[in-house]
Write an enzyme that holds these catalytic residues in place. Structure first.
Site, PDB file in Angstrom:
ATOM      1  CG  ASP A   9      -1.692   1.218   1.427  1.00 55.20           C
ATOM      2  OD1 ASP A   9      -2.334   1.636   0.450  1.00 55.20           O
ATOM      3  OD2 ASP A   9      -1.680   1.804   2.540  1.00 55.20           O
ATOM      4  CG  LEU A  10       1.560   5.767  -1.769  1.00 56.11           C
ATOM      5  CD1 LEU A  10       3.029   5.576  -2.120  1.00 56.11           C
ATOM      6  CD2 LEU A  10       0.891   6.641  -2.833  1.00 56.11           C
ATOM      7  CG  ASP A  11      -1.863   7.453   0.605  1.00 56.39           C
ATOM      8  OD1 ASP A  11      -1.045   8.340   0.363  1.00 56.39           O
ATOM      9  OD2 ASP A  11      -2.794   7.154  -0.167  1.00 56.39           O
ATOM     10  CB  THR A  17       0.509  10.580   2.136  1.00 57.83           C
ATOM     11  OG1 THR A  17       0.582   9.169   1.936  1.00 57.83           O
ATOM     12  CG2 THR A  17       1.555  11.275   1.303  1.00 57.83           C
ATOM     13  CG  LEU A  44     -12.285   8.655   6.856  1.00 57.87           C
ATOM     14  CD1 LEU A  44     -12.032  10.156   6.868  1.00 57.87           C
ATOM     15  CD2 LEU A  44     -13.559   8.362   6.075  1.00 57.87           C
ATOM     16  CE  LYS A  45      -4.629   6.123   9.343  1.00 56.43           C
ATOM     17  NZ  LYS A  45      -3.699   5.623  10.377  1.00 56.43           N
ATOM     18  CB  VAL A  47     -12.148   3.585   1.936  1.00 59.35           C
ATOM     19  CG1 VAL A  47     -12.222   2.401   2.893  1.00 59.35           C
ATOM     20  CG2 VAL A  47     -12.295   4.876   2.698  1.00 59.35           C
ATOM     21  CB  SER A  52     -13.046   9.239   2.094  1.00 65.31           C
ATOM     22  OG  SER A  52     -12.078   8.240   1.944  1.00 65.31           O
ATOM     23  CB  SER A 114      -2.100   2.929  -3.714  1.00 67.41           C
ATOM     24  OG  SER A 114      -2.679   4.133  -3.266  1.00 67.41           O
ATOM     25  CB  ALA A 115      -7.531   3.308  -2.478  1.00 67.27           C
ATOM     26  CE  LYS A 117     -10.095   7.930  -9.139  1.00 63.34           C
ATOM     27  NZ  LYS A 117     -11.322   8.461  -9.675  1.00 63.34           N
ATOM     28  CE  LYS A 145      -5.865  -0.858  -1.009  1.00 63.39           C
ATOM     29  NZ  LYS A 145      -4.681  -0.185  -0.462  1.00 63.39           N
ATOM     30  CD  GLU A 169      -3.595  -1.728   2.966  1.00 65.43           C
ATOM     31  OE1 GLU A 169      -3.701  -0.858   3.855  1.00 65.43           O
ATOM     32  OE2 GLU A 169      -3.896  -1.512   1.780  1.00 65.43           O
ATOM     33  CG  ASP A 170      -1.823   2.611   6.472  1.00 68.19           C
ATOM     34  OD1 ASP A 170      -2.217   2.200   5.361  1.00 68.19           O
ATOM     35  OD2 ASP A 170      -2.027   3.766   6.882  1.00 68.19           O
TER      36      ASP A 170
HETATM   37  C1  G6P Z   1      -5.568   5.834   0.113  1.00 65.69           C
HETATM   38  C2  G6P Z   1      -5.716   6.530   1.448  1.00 65.69           C
HETATM   39  C3  G6P Z   1      -7.085   7.132   1.622  1.00 65.69           C
HETATM   40  C4  G6P Z   1      -7.454   7.956   0.401  1.00 65.69           C
HETATM   41  C5  G6P Z   1      -7.442   7.074  -0.838  1.00 65.69           C
HETATM   42  C6  G6P Z   1      -7.766   7.852  -2.101  1.00 65.69           C
HETATM   43  O1  G6P Z   1      -6.041   4.560   0.199  1.00 65.69           O
HETATM   44  O2  G6P Z   1      -5.449   5.664   2.519  1.00 65.69           O
HETATM   45  O3  G6P Z   1      -7.088   7.920   2.779  1.00 65.69           O
HETATM   46  O4  G6P Z   1      -8.734   8.556   0.555  1.00 65.69           O
HETATM   47  O5  G6P Z   1      -6.152   6.513  -0.985  1.00 65.69           O
HETATM   48  O6  G6P Z   1      -6.720   8.759  -2.338  1.00 65.69           O
HETATM   49  P1  G6P Z   1      -6.748   9.941  -3.383  1.00 65.69           P
HETATM   50  O7  G6P Z   1      -5.329  10.464  -3.353  1.00 65.69           O
HETATM   51  O8  G6P Z   1      -7.112   9.354  -4.703  1.00 65.69           O
HETATM   52  O9  G6P Z   1      -7.747  10.923  -2.917  1.00 65.69           O
HETATM   53 MG    MG Z   2      -2.712   3.151   3.578  1.00 64.50          MG
END
Ligand code: G6P
Ligand code: MG
Length: 225
Positions: A9-11, A17, A44-45, A47, A52, A114-115, A117, A145, A169-170
């Site tokens: 996962d990224l964030d 982030t 919210l993480k 998704v 969100s 990652s979710a 964009k 997710k 994943e976090d």
């Molecule tokens: C990740 C984060 C979420 C975020 C989602 C969409 O999964 O954990 O907090 O809402 O991505 O990110 P974006 O940058 O497309 O708004």
């Molecule tokens: Mg994450």
């Protein structure tokens, strides 16, 4: 075969982030007269952006027109882009680069799942784009997710079977997605939040090289499911 698929996962896993998403969503929610706690923020993480905002509106008991909804999503993203525009490699989380370098040296298959964009520009900003054999982000999926779609596409692009993949994943939603995909789920964060994960580490500094070697050789197995 001593080759596994490692999906990150990224964030909140590769870069910190998650705090910027939180700040941007909270500012937007407060503007609507809605507040939410750090505990609620856990939901919210992982998704999607759409999901969100839907959740925040549910918490505040508010409904918006389609136009207002779209414009608020754009507003949140503008605020978020303001934060990430200043990012550089110093915001890569501890020992992430070390793990990625080790996996590269061991010729493992590495993907981003990652979710977001905004995943590609963020990886570019922190100079990690070339570390990934495949990238799956919010532009490639139709289901957020905890749906496993993002990780299943990642496995496919890596040419690996789901059971030969591990996911870092976090988020609770992301751990659930990895479990549903029948991949080994490794939670990065707090044990009480990520208890559905097969293995949990506070961060990558806690994960030993021996553990990564054991994944590669197939000696780390799935605990749940
Ligand atoms: C990740 C984060 C979420 C975020 C989602 C969409 O999964 O954990 O907090 O809402 O991505 O990110 P974006 O940058 O497309 O708004
Ligand atoms: Mg994450």
């Amino acid at each position: 075969m001593n080759k596994k698929g490692f999906i990150f996962d990224l964030d909140g896993v590769i870069v910190d982030t998650a705090k910027y998403h939180f700040l941007a969503w909270r500012k937007l929610a407060n503007g609507l007269g809605i507040d939410f706690t750090h505990e609620e923020n856990e939901q919210l993480k992982g998704v999607s952006r759409v999901r969100s905002l839907e959740k925040i509106l549910e918490w505040g008991g508010k409904t918006l027109s389609k136009e207002e909804f779209t414009s608020l999503m754009a507003k949140k993203n503008e605020e978020y882009l303001g934060y990430i525009s200043k990012m550089d490699a110093s915001e890569i989380l501890p020992d992430v680069s070390k793990v990625l370098d080790f996996l590269e040296a061991k010729h493992q298959a590495v993907a981003l799942g990652s979710a977001s964009k905004n995943a590609r520009p963020i990886l570019e900003k922190v100079s990690l784009l070339e570390k990934f054999n495949a990238i799956v982000d919010g532009n490639d999926v139709t289901k957020a997710k905890p749906d496993p779609e993002v990780f299943l596409i990642g496995a496919k692009l890596l040419d690996m079977q789901p059971q030969d993949c591990v996911v870092f994943e976090d988020s609770v939603a992301g751990v659930q997605a990895a479990n549903t995909a029948n991949m080994i789920s490794i939670g990065i964060g707090e044990k009480d939040v990520l208890h559905e994960a097969d293995y949990i580490f506070k961060d990558f500094t806690e994960m030993s090289q021996e553990f990564v070697e054991a994944i590669i050789s197939g000696n780390v197995t799935k605990k749940i499911n």
